[in-house]
Design a protein around this motif. Sequence first.
Motif, PDB file in Angstrom:
ATOM      1  N   PRO A  52      35.132  37.091  38.625  1.00 41.00           N
ATOM      2  CA  PRO A  52      34.173  37.778  38.224  1.00 41.00           C
ATOM      3  C   PRO A  52      34.343  38.535  36.978  1.00 41.00           C
ATOM      4  N   SER A  53      35.832  38.893  36.631  1.00 43.80           N
ATOM      5  CA  SER A  53      36.315  39.698  35.289  1.00 43.80           C
ATOM      6  C   SER A  53      36.555  38.561  34.027  1.00 43.80           C
ATOM      7  N   GLY A  54      36.248  37.496  34.613  1.00 41.66           N
ATOM      8  CA  GLY A  54      36.548  36.339  33.467  1.00 41.66           C
ATOM      9  C   GLY A  54      37.999  35.865  33.601  1.00 41.66           C
ATOM     10  N   SER A  55      38.069  34.631  32.997  1.00 43.24           N
ATOM     11  CA  SER A  55      39.225  33.875  32.996  1.00 43.24           C
ATOM     12  C   SER A  55      40.254  34.351  32.380  1.00 43.24           C
ATOM     13  N   LEU A  56      41.565  33.955  32.505  1.00 39.78           N
ATOM     14  CA  LEU A  56      42.683  34.449  31.696  1.00 39.78           C
ATOM     15  C   LEU A  56      43.630  33.150  31.244  1.00 39.78           C
ATOM     16  N   ALA A  57      43.076  32.182  31.874  1.00 44.05           N
ATOM     17  CA  ALA A  57      43.771  30.831  31.269  1.00 44.05           C
ATOM     18  C   ALA A  57      42.608  29.878  30.782  1.00 44.05           C
ATOM     19  N   GLY A  58      43.212  28.819  30.195  1.00 44.79           N
ATOM     20  CA  GLY A  58      42.387  27.754  29.571  1.00 44.79           C
ATOM     21  C   GLY A  58      41.621  28.257  28.257  1.00 44.79           C
ATOM     22  N   GLY A  59      41.107  27.078  27.618  1.00 40.80           N
ATOM     23  CA  GLY A  59      40.287  27.444  26.425  1.00 40.80           C
ATOM     24  C   GLY A  59      41.169  27.362  25.264  1.00 40.80           C
ATOM     25  N   ILE A  60      42.414  26.863  25.307  1.00 40.96           N
ATOM     26  CA  ILE A  60      43.419  26.662  24.203  1.00 40.96           C
ATOM     27  C   ILE A  60      42.824  25.688  23.239  1.00 40.96           C
ATOM     28  N   GLY A  61      42.695  26.101  22.047  1.00 37.69           N
ATOM     29  CA  GLY A  61      42.126  25.226  20.846  1.00 37.69           C
ATOM     30  C   GLY A  61      40.622  25.002  20.753  1.00 37.69           C
ATOM     31  N   LEU A  62      40.027  25.924  21.438  1.00 43.57           N
ATOM     32  CA  LEU A  62      38.529  25.975  21.618  1.00 43.57           C
ATOM     33  C   LEU A  62      37.977  27.214  20.683  1.00 43.57           C
ATOM     34  N   LEU A  63      38.835  28.019  19.815  1.00 43.65           N
ATOM     35  CA  LEU A  63      38.186  29.015  19.392  1.00 43.65           C
ATOM     36  C   LEU A  63      36.999  28.764  18.131  1.00 43.65           C
ATOM     37  N   THR A  64      37.539  27.495  17.604  1.00 43.32           N
ATOM     38  CA  THR A  64      36.820  27.262  16.338  1.00 43.32           C
ATOM     39  C   THR A  64      35.599  26.244  16.617  1.00 43.32           C
ATOM     40  N   GLN A  65      35.436  25.753  17.896  1.00 39.75           N
ATOM     41  CA  GLN A  65      34.464  24.996  18.432  1.00 39.75           C
ATOM     42  C   GLN A  65      33.459  25.698  19.520  1.00 39.75           C
TER      43      GLN A  65
END
Length: 176
Positions: A80-93
């Motif tokens: 509920p307070s957000g994910s702390l893992a994942g998303g690597i490489g997705l900041l520009t997409q």
Amino acid sequence: MYNNRTHILTGLLIVLALVLPAEAQQLGDPISESDIAPWDISISPDGRGLPTGTGSVLEGAAIYADKCSACHGDAAKNGPSGSLAGGIGLLTQGEQNKTLGSYWPYSTTVFDYVRRAMPYQSPGSLSDAEVYAVTAYLLHANGIISKHYALDAVSLPVIRMPNRDGFISDWPYARQ
């Protein structure tokens, strides 16, 4: 705007500052180094200020499950307070997923933040060893370190975060 009252008030303050003895001008008592020490817990990106202690990924998994998963989800995802893992490489997409692995430039700042602010209901309650362990678990959950890794003041600063070069820093030690 300045007017006569402002000039008179400024003049009176200057006279009082010159006339009053130094002891009278001091507000309160000076703070001692021992008073400051418990609050002086800053950790620099290069690791200066890290305390002694050690914590492993496996120890961190148990602490995380007990003290963190209610807010941040199992495996550090979809809480509920957000994910702390994942998303690597997705900041520009597309939709950005600002997790520890995708966004944070330094592993030491993960330690610093967990130490100061977590768990939410009792910030600062984790021992230094517990903070090292939770930090190890979070770095592992992001695929940055192996499950057999243990962190301490020597091993933590040398971990290179995936988005380390995604920031421009004025911090002189970050330019190494």
